[in-house]
Scaffold this motif. Sequence first.
Motif, mmCIF file in Angstrom:
data_model
loop_
_atom_site.group_PDB
_atom_site.id
_atom_site.type_symbol
_atom_site.label_atom_id
_atom_site.label_comp_id
_atom_site.label_asym_id
_atom_site.label_seq_id
_atom_site.Cartn_x
_atom_site.Cartn_y
_atom_site.Cartn_z
ATOM 1 N N GLN A 62 -26.412 -19.713 1.287
ATOM 2 C CA GLN A 62 -25.659 -18.607 1.870
ATOM 3 C C GLN A 62 -25.962 -18.500 3.364
ATOM 4 N N SER B 113 -22.789 -18.665 5.611
ATOM 5 C CA SER B 113 -22.282 -17.336 5.928
ATOM 6 C C SER B 113 -21.681 -17.233 7.328
ATOM 7 N N GLY C 193 -20.163 -16.348 1.087
ATOM 8 C CA GLY C 193 -19.781 -15.846 2.400
ATOM 9 C C GLY C 193 -18.817 -14.686 2.355
ATOM 10 N N SER D 39 -20.314 -11.326 3.991
ATOM 11 C CA SER D 39 -20.174 -11.080 5.428
ATOM 12 C C SER D 39 -18.716 -10.820 5.798
ATOM 13 N N GLY E 249 -21.466 -12.223 10.210
ATOM 14 C CA GLY E 249 -21.936 -13.465 9.614
ATOM 15 C C GLY E 249 -23.356 -13.781 10.033
ATOM 16 N N ASN F 84 -25.770 -11.251 8.301
ATOM 17 C CA ASN F 84 -26.023 -11.601 6.907
ATOM 18 C C ASN F 84 -26.782 -12.915 6.782
ATOM 19 N N SER F 85 -26.673 -13.786 7.794
ATOM 20 C CA SER F 85 -27.490 -14.991 7.791
ATOM 21 C C SER F 85 -28.966 -14.636 7.940
ATOM 22 N N SER G 45 -30.064 -13.422 4.693
ATOM 23 C CA SER G 45 -30.251 -14.570 3.814
ATOM 24 C C SER G 45 -31.551 -15.301 4.127
#
Length: 390
Positions: free
Chosen positions: A66, A70, A121, A124, A362, A365-366, A369
Amino acid sequence: SLILHRKMWCKAVKQKKSPLVIIFITVFIDLIGFGIIIPLSPYLARQFHASAVEIGWLMAIYSLTQFLFSPFWGSMSDRIGRRPVILICLLGGLLSYLMFAFATTLSFLFVARALAGAFGGNISTTHAYIADVTTKENRSKGMGLLGAAFGLGFIFGPLMGGLLSIVGEQIGQAPPFGKSFSSLGAAALCLGNFIFAYFKLPESRNTLHPASENESALRTNRFRRIFQELVRPLSGQLMIIFFLSGLAMAQMESMLFPYMYDHFGWGMEKASYGFAYVGVLMVVTQGYFVRKWMPRLGETRTLMIGLVLFAISLAGIAFSQTIFFMGIVMTILAVGNGLMRPPNLGLISQLTSSDEQGLVMGVTNSLASLGRILGPIIGGIFYEQLAKNS
């Protein structure tokens, strides 16, 4: 909590064909399938004689892929729109659930979870979708509604997974068939969700545009782009908070199921009830209290209260020797986590231009992750070496 959610849902439905309603349903159904798999994974891994470290890696592999994909999906949604990205990710999730259902080895479980993370993904992208259809003043409330969908998914998902497992074992008279039955149920939900989104989910972007220089830079050097976001004033600090809280949460929750089994004798059924309880609190906190308290307290103060409660609860887990005390600690944890996530994401979104919403979400959220990659691995090592025999 269900009564509170019903009131919130009825209010949302009155907004005829509101995109918020459609994305809420899409995320809710998606998270039911996700909630079926998460409690099942550690117990299934132990059927394949996995150690605590291997369980940690199994939980981490989803977040690893992810993390890699993402930002790609986030920037892709900025280019071609949110709707097609969400649909593609739903199809990929369907494939991963089918692979998980028919896995016969621990290695195959790893492959299935890796694929699920690669198409994760849509998380995000849905955050960017919320940003598209809300004003800056109402963005944190929109994030809270999305958080309520997460909470409801984590209520019904584990409970449905437990029931499907029981039904499957009664039909097939063997535990592996019960596992397959639960995973097939998740796959069926994902298929239904794709059909629903295909016909009902509108595009949230008003104007589609080609990739910007920043988006191209992200694809060529992702870590440089993440660093560029982290050094931004205010929004970078908020991203670091998001990363550290995710790291702490992942380290704890990855080993919580093995801990409950080893120390309290809780199997998957009881653990599912506990998981559902936390989900109820997430719904109440993010879907109701955040929306009520945010205008009075403001995003910053709400975030600080959530962080303090979250830290207290994590420390309390170490001293939990009874189910009753653990229940109190997990109550505080759920409330603290529910209070800090929507304002954190809302503040980041407010500090970001409209053309970069998908990209920045993105990257954010990375980072989450990345925390969920390192957290389970660290948690597995600590549990294997220190906590299990203490």
